[in-house]
Design an enzyme around this catalytic site. Sequence first.
Site, short mmCIF file in Angstrom:
data_model
loop_
_atom_site.label_atom_id
_atom_site.label_comp_id
_atom_site.label_asym_id
_atom_site.label_seq_id
_atom_site.Cartn_x
_atom_site.Cartn_y
_atom_site.Cartn_z
N GLU A 171 0.83 -1.20 0.00
CA GLU A 171 0.00 0.00 0.00
C GLU A 171 0.86 1.24 0.00
OE1 GLU A 171 -3.58 -2.49 1.94
OE2 GLU A 171 -2.11 -1.52 3.17
N LYS A 181 -0.67 0.95 6.75
CA LYS A 181 0.53 1.78 6.90
C LYS A 181 1.29 1.46 8.18
CE LYS A 181 -1.76 5.51 4.39
NZ LYS A 181 -2.41 6.82 4.54
N ARG A 234 -7.52 19.02 4.13
CA ARG A 234 -6.29 18.56 3.49
C ARG A 234 -6.08 19.29 2.17
NH1 ARG A 234 -4.62 13.90 5.53
NH2 ARG A 234 -2.64 14.88 5.03
#
Length: 311
Positions: A15, A70, A276
């Site tokens: 990922e 992650k 963001r």
Amino acid sequence: MLEKSGKNTKSKMPELPEVHTITQDLKKNILDFEIKNIKIYPNYKIPSDVKKKLISLYGKKIQNVDRIAKNIVIEISKDLFLVFHLAMTGRILLRQEGDKTDSWVKIVFEIEKNGDKKYLKFCDMRQFGKIQVLNKKELELLENKYGISVLDSEITPDKFLEALKSKKTNIKNALLDQKIVSGLGNIYATDALFLANINPKTSTQNLNTNMTEKLLKSSREILNEGIKNRGSTLPDKMYVDIFGKGGNQQNYFKIYGKKVCPVCNSKVEFEKINGRGTYFCPTCQPDIAKDFSAKKSKVETNKISEQKKLL
DNA sequence: ATGTTTGTTCCGAT
DNA sequence: CATCGGAACAAACA
């Protein structure tokens, strides 16, 4: 890949490119090393139960290194795992005796194999990162928190669409929600949407299979390219690999950080979406909702004028 | 001094 | 009760 109980274990699901790079490098460099000592820096706020659990690692050998979304997972035994999440500014560095000192060091694992001594350092400037010591059951709970991975070859445009639609928000926000799709971060999501010609503000409810087919393809392309280029290092040099070296993907960004669209030369728009920073090209990524409502209101206006005519 | 930052979690509002 | 979105976490840099 760590085996998901009872599920398909053959599919590799890399990922986030940075975490993937670190995981692969660690796997090549620290297997069979014994944990000789753990030094926690006094300025590091670590929960006391984690501190206690770290002691259980002394004298154990590193069996494997893997990744869940992650998270970097260091397998100590079948029922003991050391898990790092780097968040925004975390780093894992592998150093030797005599190497230069590093900034923001929080924990150092002194490891050794056949007299070869190394220092595995966990550094974190802003301290949003996390270190955990988990047993197998807790690791499975962690794994189950995450949504589908776009790099899982079993994910189809239909499944992708279904997952995205389950969150009623804009597509950019849904892509960043790790419970929906795991592995895409702000930069990669921004670039994947650009390649798929999808406006980041598009409601997930307005997506269709054609769009998710394109987005699935572009997401895979972006992540694979990021992995090939060993992640991206921004001008602040925050991300580096375990040897302290930056990645190269920043040289291949599609739209992130750009002023002008590389495809059509339009002025790139920058907007904060759900907090963001998001870049997009208004020409290549048209806002379909706006078009739709514009068309709709035009139709309504026509209707009204027709009604007026009748009156 | 102010605004910015690669991520995630928690809490208040709806 | 579920879901969404914004604040908070904390530090350096421009």
